[in-house]
Enzyme design. Structure first.
Site, PDB file in Angstrom:
ATOM      1  N   TYR A 172       0.826  -1.209   0.000  1.00  0.00           N
ATOM      2  CA  TYR A 172       0.000   0.000   0.000  1.00  0.00           C
ATOM      3  C   TYR A 172       0.864   1.265   0.000  1.00  0.00           C
ATOM      4  O   TYR A 172       0.654   2.162  -0.825  1.00  0.00           O
ATOM      5  CB  TYR A 172      -0.951  -0.023   1.191  1.00  0.00           C
ATOM      6  CG  TYR A 172      -2.133   0.918   1.080  1.00  0.00           C
ATOM      7  CD1 TYR A 172      -2.391   1.612  -0.097  1.00  0.00           C
ATOM      8  CD2 TYR A 172      -2.992   1.119   2.151  1.00  0.00           C
ATOM      9  CE1 TYR A 172      -3.468   2.477  -0.204  1.00  0.00           C
ATOM     10  CE2 TYR A 172      -4.081   1.981   2.063  1.00  0.00           C
ATOM     11  CZ  TYR A 172      -4.302   2.653   0.883  1.00  0.00           C
ATOM     12  OH  TYR A 172      -5.366   3.509   0.784  1.00  0.00           O
ATOM     13  N   GLU A 179       1.747   6.838  -6.759  1.00  0.00           N
ATOM     14  CA  GLU A 179       0.681   7.782  -7.111  1.00  0.00           C
ATOM     15  C   GLU A 179       1.147   9.220  -6.911  1.00  0.00           C
ATOM     16  O   GLU A 179       0.898  10.095  -7.759  1.00  0.00           O
ATOM     17  CB  GLU A 179      -0.552   7.498  -6.243  1.00  0.00           C
ATOM     18  CG  GLU A 179      -1.242   6.176  -6.536  1.00  0.00           C
ATOM     19  CD  GLU A 179      -2.379   5.903  -5.569  1.00  0.00           C
ATOM     20  OE1 GLU A 179      -2.874   6.851  -4.939  1.00  0.00           O
ATOM     21  OE2 GLU A 179      -2.762   4.722  -5.425  1.00  0.00           O
TER      22      GLU A 179
END
Length: 247
Positions: A172, A179
């Site tokens: 994660y 991102e």
């Protein structure tokens, strides 16, 4: 000649009530069965889709570069990500014990980077960050969706549940960093090309500067990420920690 009226039979009323209860139970069981079957099919298809996306990403690495994953795998990954919007409805309608707000935050975060940033800026599609993003997402989902499917069937092995609530711990943050990198690298292109801006005057009488929006989003991203990450850590404690206590 005398006539007599028969007294009402209380047993008939009880039988009628029992039949209504049984009918209601049957209907609830039928709906639950259909919903369960749908969830199994959905999760199996998603798992297969992400597995295909991962294999295509790995296949692109045969050239010893990290810049061709998007070209080879973006169609299936785009489709799987778009279809995952259904998970917001799953949570909202109570098909799964998840928060619709959390599901919405996760979906919009991913979709914004995938469809609004990477898809619209071709220069980012061959970025190493895009490959890292796709691999991190796919590795997470090829475990998550099978775990959901087997849990719906009541046959999920404990090791898969452990993997589901453990692999996200490194993956994660890796995905979120990718991102952030992609959004940051996209700022220059957004500014020069006036991407996704809404200028005055217009029908809506509203102006929107997408570049400033991304800058603000980048500032908020660590806090938004932590809220979701801490939520997953709490879920892990419930799912994995509880089983450790039982054993």
């Amino acid at each position: 000649m005398s006539t007599s009226t028969s007294a009402p039979n209380p047993r008939q009323g009880l039988d009628r009530n029992q039949s209504e209860v049984l009918r209601s139970r049957y209907q609830k069981a039928y709906v639950a069965g259909v919903a369960g079957l749908y969830l199994v099919i959905y999760n199996v298809l998603q798992g297969l889709g992400w597995l295909l996306g991962l294999l295509l990403c790995v296949w692109s690495l045969r050239t010893a570069t990290f810049t061709h994953a998007y070209a080879n795998s973006h169609k299936i990954i785009n489709f799987c990500q778009l279809a995952s919007a259904l998970e917001i409805a799953h949570a909202a309608f109570g098909l799964v014990p998840s928060s619709p707000i959390t599901s919405l935050m996760q979906w919009t975060g991913r979709s914004h980077v995938l469809f609004v940033i990477v898809y619209c800026i071709e220069e980012l599609q061959n970025s190493v960050a895009t490959t890292v993003l796709f691999v991190a997402w796919a590795l997470t989902e090829i475990i998550r969706y099978p775990q959901y499917a087997l849990t719906s069937l009541g046959v999920c092995p404990s090791w898969l549940t452990w993997a589901r609530y453990t692999v996200f711990i490194p993956l994660y943050p890796i995905g979120v960093v990718a991102e952030i990198v992609l959004m940051y690298k996209g700022l220059g292109f957004v500014k020069r090309r006036n991407l996704h801006n809404l200028r005055m005057p217009n029908t809506f009488n509203f102006a929107f500067d997408y570049h400033n929006f991304v800058v603000g989003l980048l500032l908020l991203y660590p806090f938004l990420w932590w809220s979701l990450y801490s939520y997953m850590l709490r879920q892990r404690k419930k799912k994995v920690g509880r089983k450790k206590k039982q054993t």
